[in-house]
Design a protein around this motif. Structure first.
Motif, PDB file in Angstrom:
ATOM      1  N   THR A  33       1.010   2.879  -0.513  1.00  0.00           N
ATOM      2  CA  THR A  33       0.845   1.940  -1.422  1.00  0.00           C
ATOM      3  C   THR A  33       0.173   0.635  -1.063  1.00  0.00           C
ATOM      4  O   THR A  33      -0.120   0.545   0.026  1.00  0.00           O
ATOM      5  N   GLY A  34      -0.381  -0.102  -1.962  1.00  0.00           N
ATOM      6  CA  GLY A  34      -1.228  -1.379  -1.722  1.00  0.00           C
ATOM      7  C   GLY A  34      -2.572  -0.874  -0.898  1.00  0.00           C
ATOM      8  O   GLY A  34      -2.967  -1.563  -0.184  1.00  0.00           O
ATOM      9  N   ASP A  55      -1.949   1.823  -6.025  1.00  0.00           N
ATOM     10  CA  ASP A  55      -2.061   0.458  -6.298  1.00  0.00           C
ATOM     11  C   ASP A  55      -2.055   0.082  -7.654  1.00  0.00           C
ATOM     12  O   ASP A  55      -2.199   1.192  -8.574  1.00  0.00           O
ATOM     13  N   ALA A  66       2.704  -2.139  -0.021  1.00  0.00           N
ATOM     14  CA  ALA A  66       2.257  -3.112  -0.977  1.00  0.00           C
ATOM     15  C   ALA A  66       3.134  -4.211  -0.931  1.00  0.00           C
ATOM     16  O   ALA A  66       4.308  -4.135  -0.703  1.00  0.00           O
ATOM     17  N   ASN A  95       8.387  -6.516  -2.454  1.00  0.00           N
ATOM     18  CA  ASN A  95       8.259  -6.573  -1.425  1.00  0.00           C
ATOM     19  C   ASN A  95       9.509  -6.014  -0.509  1.00  0.00           C
ATOM     20  O   ASN A  95       9.307  -5.462   0.490  1.00  0.00           O
ATOM     21  N   ILE A 125      -3.800 -11.694   0.826  1.00  0.00           N
ATOM     22  CA  ILE A 125      -2.436 -12.057   0.086  1.00  0.00           C
ATOM     23  C   ILE A 125      -2.354 -13.432   0.000  1.00  0.00           C
ATOM     24  O   ILE A 125      -1.738 -13.871  -1.043  1.00  0.00           O
TER      25      ILE A 125
END
Length: 287
Positions: A12-13, A37, A92, A115, A195
């Motif tokens: 992910t991410g 994503d 992610a 998160n 980020i």
């Protein structure tokens, strides 16, 4: 040992930062990929780069990890595309600038949904598939801020500490059950990703200069490249390392927290002031 060659991984991410670097490095080492994503254009760009270098099987999935139903659908689609999928990287994440009193509850919940709950839901969705494999691995990305907690990061630290606690407890449960699934929790220090620049700001933060200063400070401290972070994570997967620290700064802060568990911030503050002073001096010399 969890071999990379011949495996299939869900990440992910994956459109940017550590996730993108992981996708590229895993593919180079012979791993098929299910990449997720919200950024579809970014996913397409990563896939195009992978296809230039080899013939790995790559499936792309638009997923908001803050939405449990989308994670469940991603797991189903990823396993359909890659029936032998045996590695999951819950990577992610987002950031939120502001002290506790400057952040609305809804903002904190937004961050937690991605998160922390994104990691939990991702783990739950893929665990039945992983448990059926001869060897399998879960990688949950926490942060060095899942080991120590600076001011101005109350929401982020709370979520990353939660990822650490969840991951360590689950790892022990898997070991007790003699499961084929191994689990690594990752604590990156400063990694040069977007980020911080893409972070949201608490509604109570009205000083734009403070946000700019915070981003500049992060950039100054972010010494590790995403590619180096990806290589370190993959080495940890191959060795079944339970905890993966990324960067010399992460090693230093981990040791600092061990030796001064209740008073580490005084030392960290002095170190950050020194970095800021050097940055100001360099800027002045450049004029």
């Amino acid at each position: 040992m969890t071999a990379i060659q011949g495996s299939a991984a869900a990440v992910t991410g994956a459109a940017s930062g550590i996730g993108r670097a992981l996708a590229l490095e895993l593919a180079r080492r012979g791993c098929d990929l299910a990449l997720a994503d919200r950024d579809e254009a970014g996913l397409q760009a990563v896939a195009a780069e992978i296809r230039k270098e080899g013939q790995r099987k790559v499936s792309l999935h638009r997923v908001d990890v803050g939405e449990p139903a989308q994670i469940a659908a991603f797991a189903e689609a990823a396993v359909t595309a890659h029936p032998a999928l045996n590695i999951v990287v819950n990577n992610a994440g987002v950031a939120l600038l502001g002290q506790f009193g400057e952040i609305e509850q809804a903002q904190m919940e937004w961050l937690f949904n991605i998160n922390f709950w994104g990691v939990v839901h991702g783990t739950r969705a893929f665990l039945p598939q992983l448990s059926q494999q001869r060897e399998a691995h879960i990688v949950n990305i926490s942060s060095i801020f899942g080991i120590l907690a600076p001011p101005g990061q109350s929401a982020y630290c709370a979520a990353k500490f939660a990822v650490r606690g969840f991951s360590e407890s689950l790892r022990h449960e898997l070991a007790m059950a003699d499961s084929p699934v191994r689990l690594s929790v990752v604590h990156p220090g400063g990694v040069a990703t977007s980020i911080a620049r893409n972070s949201r700001t608490g509604t109570g933060v009205t000083d734009n200069a403070r946000r700019a200063e915070s981003i500049e400070r992060f950039d100054a401290l972010a010494k590790t490249t995403p590619a180096a972070a990806a290589q370190r994570i993959i080495a940890g997967i191959e060795k079944n390392e339970p905890r993966i620290l990324i960067g010399k700064d992460a090693w230093f802060m981990d040791l600092l927290q061990r030796f001064r568990p209740a008073t580490y911030w005084k030392v960290m503050q002095r170190q950050m002031e020194k970095v800021a002073a050097r940055r100001i001096a360099r800027a002045a010399a450049a004029k």
